[in-house]
Design a protein around this motif. Structure first.
Motif, short mmCIF file in Angstrom:
data_model
loop_
_atom_site.label_atom_id
_atom_site.label_comp_id
_atom_site.label_asym_id
_atom_site.label_seq_id
_atom_site.Cartn_x
_atom_site.Cartn_y
_atom_site.Cartn_z
N LYS A 290 -14.27 17.67 9.51
CA LYS A 290 -15.08 18.16 8.59
C LYS A 290 -14.71 18.12 7.29
O LYS A 290 -15.22 17.71 6.31
N ALA A 291 -13.24 18.18 7.23
CA ALA A 291 -12.62 17.65 5.70
C ALA A 291 -12.72 16.40 5.49
O ALA A 291 -13.04 15.93 4.43
N LEU A 292 -12.92 15.44 6.52
CA LEU A 292 -12.83 14.02 6.24
C LEU A 292 -14.34 13.60 5.73
O LEU A 292 -14.47 13.02 4.60
N VAL A 293 -15.36 14.41 6.41
CA VAL A 293 -16.80 14.15 6.03
C VAL A 293 -16.99 14.70 4.55
O VAL A 293 -17.97 14.12 3.74
N GLY A 294 -16.38 15.86 4.34
CA GLY A 294 -16.67 16.56 3.07
C GLY A 294 -16.27 15.86 1.93
O GLY A 294 -16.62 15.60 0.86
N GLN A 295 -14.83 14.97 2.16
CA GLN A 295 -14.35 14.05 1.09
C GLN A 295 -15.10 12.96 1.01
O GLN A 295 -15.53 12.27 -0.07
N ALA A 296 -15.73 12.16 2.03
CA ALA A 296 -16.52 11.04 2.04
C ALA A 296 -17.85 11.36 1.36
O ALA A 296 -18.54 10.15 0.81
N ALA A 297 -18.48 12.50 1.38
CA ALA A 297 -19.55 12.76 0.51
C ALA A 297 -19.42 12.76 -0.72
O ALA A 297 -20.47 12.45 -1.43
N LEU A 298 -18.31 12.56 -1.43
CA LEU A 298 -18.09 12.53 -2.83
C LEU A 298 -18.76 11.23 -3.38
O LEU A 298 -19.03 11.10 -4.53
#
Ligand code: 5RP
Length: 218
Positions: free
Chosen positions: A7-15
């Motif tokens: 979840k943290a990975l995709v949260g960051q990628a969404a930037l």
């Protein structure tokens, strides 16, 4: 990797999908919380956010991100939100966090829906996750009877009152083979505020967190 790490990975990628200088549409849930925390790092490069829940608004404000009233915004370049299920065509089931009505409203303002999810959310056919439906309380039993005719078993989500003062039915036993058709039909039943099928407002892009990294599905 754990589900929280994904979840943290995709949260960051969404930037990467945030348009500098713009107002960002922000959804609700634990994956979105990761996105909000990442967004804080670029808060001086956005004009603010429109949020789909009181919880997300609180988190945004705690990071010093301005939250705007959706009525003051005509268009958002992107809306970034999670999903309870997503199929290979971008259709989603949403509402596990009871924010589905505001999520659909903010999604409707946006040009693109960027879905962020860990790989457990990707399914061939929607419906294994109980379908959330926000309802006017006095219609709940009648709506549950209607679902019965479609093979669904609707149960009132205990103790939950939505941000809009309504109730949630969770419907088990459905196989949603025609998401757009079912969304259109259920949306017309008297007393339904919002059905948690997002086919009309399906994901334009899905950033899926996997053990191999972020997969982009379009
Ligand atoms: C809230 C939602 C969420 O997007 C969905 O429940 C996914 O949440 P999480 O990221 O916590 O798994 O629709 O109403």
């Amino acid at each position: 990797m754990t589900q929280d790490e994904l979840k943290a990975l995709v949260g960051q990628a969404a930037l990467d999908y945030v348009v500098p200088g713009s107002i960002v549409g922000v959804g609700t849930g634990s994956t979105v919380n990761c996105f909000i925390d990442a967004l804080a790092g670029m808060k001086d490069r956005i004009a603010g956010a429109v949020s789909s829940s009181e919880k997300s608004s609180e988190r945004l404000r705690a990071h010093g991100i301005r939250v705007l009233d959706s009525n003051t915004v005509e268009r958002l370049p992107v809306y970034i939100d999670g999903a309870d299920e997503i199929d290979h065509r971008g259709n989603m089931v949403k509402g596990g966090g009871a924010a589905l009505t505001r999520e659909k409203i903010v999604a409707d303002l946006a040009e693109r829906f960027i879905c962020i999810a860990d790989e457990s959310k990707l399914v061939d056919t929607l419906g294994k996750f109980p379908l959330p439906v926000e309802v006017i309380p006095m219609a709940a039993t009648q709506i549950a009877r209607r679902f019965k005719k479609h093979g669904g078993d609707a149960v009132l989500r205990a103790g939950v009152v939505t941000d809009n003062g309504c109730h949630i039915l969770d419907v088990r036993g459905l196989s949603i083979t025609d998401p757009a058709g079912m969304e259109a039909e259920v949306s017309q039943w008297p007393g339904v505020v919002t059905v948690g099928i997002f086919a009309r407002h399906k994901a334009s892009v899905c950033l899926l967190g996997t053990a191999q990294g972020v997969k982009t599905l379009t």
